[in-house]
Design a protein around this motif. Structure first.
Motif, PDB file in Angstrom:
ATOM      1  N   SER A  21       0.832  -1.207   0.000  1.00  0.00           N
ATOM      2  CA  SER A  21       0.000   0.000   0.000  1.00  0.00           C
ATOM      3  C   SER A  21       0.864   1.253   0.000  1.00  0.00           C
ATOM      4  N   LYS A  22       1.919   1.223   0.777  1.00  0.00           N
ATOM      5  CA  LYS A  22       2.808   2.387   0.875  1.00  0.00           C
ATOM      6  C   LYS A  22       3.503   2.686  -0.449  1.00  0.00           C
ATOM      7  N   TYR A  23       3.887   1.628  -1.179  1.00  0.00           N
ATOM      8  CA  TYR A  23       4.654   1.809  -2.406  1.00  0.00           C
ATOM      9  C   TYR A  23       3.854   1.579  -3.688  1.00  0.00           C
ATOM     10  N   GLY A  24       2.557   1.319  -3.563  1.00  0.00           N
ATOM     11  CA  GLY A  24       1.730   1.085  -4.745  1.00  0.00           C
ATOM     12  C   GLY A  24       2.093  -0.196  -5.476  1.00  0.00           C
ATOM     13  N   SER A  25       2.530  -1.187  -4.743  1.00  0.00           N
ATOM     14  CA  SER A  25       2.976  -2.449  -5.337  1.00  0.00           C
ATOM     15  C   SER A  25       1.862  -3.484  -5.377  1.00  0.00           C
ATOM     16  N   GLU A  26       2.100  -4.518  -6.145  1.00  0.00           N
ATOM     17  CA  GLU A  26       1.177  -5.650  -6.218  1.00  0.00           C
ATOM     18  C   GLU A  26       1.613  -6.721  -5.231  1.00  0.00           C
ATOM     19  N   LYS A  80      -4.356  -4.578  -5.296  1.00  0.00           N
ATOM     20  CA  LYS A  80      -3.555  -5.267  -6.318  1.00  0.00           C
ATOM     21  C   LYS A  80      -3.069  -6.610  -5.775  1.00  0.00           C
TER      22      LYS A  80
END
Length: 143
Positions: A21-26, A80
């Motif tokens: 969530s912090k880094y916009g990762s999957e 994601k």
């Protein structure tokens, strides 16, 4: 995030979700099941042997674990999320999956095996951190 349905893998999933969530990762969720035991072959003398039956049951169970983990991730607001099921030796399969999917961080739970068992056999999390070609974060469940 390798999952096996344990509390430790649940904690790892939540930690991975926070990081993602912090880094916009999957989040890629993976459950690895092992091939059925050679004991099945020896039991074939007692009853008819169906070689695919144990593997099919193990794969179905692993799929349930992954689907449940995906549900939990989404309930916690992690969007994601994808899930995978693989057959093989757990540590090597996890590391291979990470390489194939260009994973930057493996977040894995530590079941906290007993000292003697961990010393003699080594835990999956320990093997993964030793073999991985990327960063690893081991989440220890504290009770």
């Amino acid at each position: 995030v390798p999952v096996d349905g344990s509390d430790a893998s649940h904690e790892a999933l939540l930690a991975a979700g926070d990081i993602a969530s912090k880094y916009g990762s999957e989040i890629k969720i993976l459950c690895v099941y092992r091939h059925h035991s050679p004991l099945e072959t020896s039991l074939s003398m007692v009853r008819p042997y169906e070689p695919d039956k144990p593997d099919k049951a193990l794969k179905e169970y692993a799929t349930e674990i992954v689907e449940n983990a995906k549900k939990i991730a989404r309930e916690h607001g992690f969007e994601k999320v994808s899930g995978y099921v693989k057959q093989g030796q757990p540590a090597r399969t996890i590391v291979s999956f990470a390489q194939d999917h260009k994973i930057e961080l493996i977040v894995i739970g530590n079941r906290g095996s007993g000292d003697i068992e961990g010393f003699l056999l080594g835990s999956v999390s320990h093997k993964v951190t030793s073999l991985a070609h990327c960063h690893c974060l081991t989440i220890k469940t504290i009770k």
